[in-house]
Design an enzyme around this catalytic site. Structure first.
Site, PDB file in Angstrom:
ATOM      1  CG  ASP A 130      -5.948  -2.970  -5.850  1.00  0.00           C
ATOM      2  OD1 ASP A 130      -4.875  -3.556  -6.106  1.00  0.00           O
ATOM      3  OD2 ASP A 130      -6.193  -2.451  -4.753  1.00  0.00           O
ATOM      4  CE  LYS A 143      -4.505  -5.383  -2.781  1.00  0.00           C
ATOM      5  NZ  LYS A 143      -3.388  -4.500  -2.388  1.00  0.00           N
ATOM      6  CG  ASN A 163      -8.550  -5.479  -2.655  1.00  0.00           C
ATOM      7  OD1 ASN A 163      -8.459  -5.130  -1.485  1.00  0.00           O
ATOM      8  ND2 ASN A 163      -7.922  -4.848  -3.635  1.00  0.00           N
ATOM      9  CG  ASP A 188      -9.977  -1.519  -2.005  1.00  0.00           C
ATOM     10  OD1 ASP A 188     -10.305  -0.436  -2.533  1.00  0.00           O
ATOM     11  OD2 ASP A 188      -8.951  -1.647  -1.319  1.00  0.00           O
ATOM     12  CB  THR A 243      -0.830  -4.767  -5.513  1.00  0.00           C
ATOM     13  OG1 THR A 243      -1.884  -4.160  -4.742  1.00  0.00           O
ATOM     14  CG2 THR A 243       0.195  -5.353  -4.565  1.00  0.00           C
TER      15      THR A 243
END
EC number: 2.7.11.19
Length: 387
Positions: free
Chosen positions: A150, A152, A155, A168, A187
């Protein structure tokens, strides 16, 4: 619901309230909330992630157990990577039947996403610093066979010195040798092609650590261009763009960047996972090597004289180039204001201040796409989408 009403009762979380005083909300997730808190013995500020494993009473017993196990796995991974300078540090944990309290360092500068929103685009120098640190984190994770899943800008947090901290780890997983994953999580605009293929093909062999490198490429592109490489208002069409690796360096921002940085981005955004750059290969790319200065330089009179001559020659050329610069006329500004870099930055800044959101500057460039990601990573089934 008021701020205090959202807090768990102190009778069930005595350990946390005994040591910390919760303050205002910093962010929210699907089943969690992040607050600033004060450590009572030292008066130091921290951030506490409060996870309601019952979903406010709406989760089934099976869902409660799954969320509890996922949280314990996240805590386990955070402890395994503890001590890395660019990973958020877990300071304390408290657990009850219904809540988890995870206490972290407080990052007052907030998310990289917010910084990008303010700056519009980042320079190669800023991007180099951020991406080098991110790749070093990914390299450390992958050596432990940990895949984040994840990655991005939301985060990635920033400290007071603008150093990054990856956070995260809710979707992170430590793989056994040869193990492949098949879950569809993350995402949408940061998903690697092989994750999407897993949801569409029951016979797909699965995916591994390479998905983090794809997300890294999307992040790097977004930092430089100010908009994501893959976007369409219809999610299924966006996913098709991802699966075919259909992106361009077509926006005006890319005219200001070197071929070296474009080459590195293209090494990440390769559809075939086995041909995609690893973190170690990326760190050896010329983009990160060209500004490395040797600690010891041998003095050379001839070399120094050559540098002086080249400097004088460059200064003369710059002077005459300046003298030949055409004035900016009203017609040029009206016809193509985005062709002028100072005007482009000015328009972007004022557009955000006036409208409160970014405006679309072309079919291939839509900053609004950045704001379509939910606060917490999205879980979804592609099989339910209609073409």
């Amino acid at each position: 619901m008021t701020r205090d009403a959202a807090l768990p009762g102190s009778h069930s979380t005595h350990g946390f309230y005994e040591n910390y005083e919760p303050k205002e909300i910093l962010g929210r997730g699907v089943s969690s909330v992040v607050r600033r808190c004060i450590h009572k013995p030292t008066c130091k500020e921290y951030a506490v992630k409060i996870i309601d494993v019952t979903g406010g009473g709406s989760f089934s017993a099976e869902e409660v157990q799954e969320l509890r196990e996922a949280t314990l796995k996240e805590v386990d991974i955070l402890r395994k990577v503890s001590g890395h300078p660019n990973i958020i540090q877990l300071k304390d944990t408290y657990e009850t039947n219904t809540f988890f309290f995870l206490v972290f360092d407080l990052m007052k500068k907030g998310e990289l996403f917010d910084y990008l929103t303010e700056k519009v685009t980042l320079s190669e120098k800023e991007t180099r610093k951020i991406m080098r640190a991110l790749l070093e984190v990914i390299c450390a994770l992958h050596k432990l066979n940990i895949v984040h899943r994840d990655l991005k800008p939301e985060n990635i947090l920033l400290d007071d010195d603008m150093n990054i901290k990856l956070t995260d780890f809710g979707f992170s997983c430590q793989l056994d040798p040869g193990e492949k994953l098949r879950e569809v999580c993350g995402t949408p605009s940061y998903l690697a092609p092989e994750i999407i293929e897993c949801s569409m093909n029951d016979n797909h062999p699965g995916y591994g650590k390479e998905v983090d490198m794809w997300s890294t490429g999307v992040i790097m592109y977004t930092l430089l261009a100010g908009s994501p490489p893959f976007w369409h208002r219809k999610q299924m069409l966006m996913l098709r763009m991802i699966m075919s690796g259909n992106y361009q360096f077509g926006s005006p921002e890319w005219d200001d960047y070197s071929d070296t940085v474009k080459d590195l981005v293209s090494r990440f955004l390769v559809v075939q996972p086995q041909k995609r750059y690893t973190a170690e290969e990326a760190l050896a790319h010329p983009f990160f090597q060209q500004y490395v200065v040797e600690e010891v330089r041998h003095f050379s009179p001839r070399g120094k004289f050559k540098v002086i001559c080249l400097t004088v020659l460059a200064s003369v050329r710059i002077y005459y180039q300046y003298r030949r610069v055409k004035p900016v006329t009203r017609e040029i500004v009206i016809r193509d204001p985005y062709a002028l870099r100072p005007l482009r930055r000015l328009i972007d800044a004022y557009a955000f201040r006036i409208y409160g959101h970014w405006v679309k500057k072309g079919q291939q460039q839509n900053r609004a796409a950045l704001f379509e990601n939910t606060p917490k990573a999205v879980l979804f089934s592609l099989a339910e989408d209609d073409y």
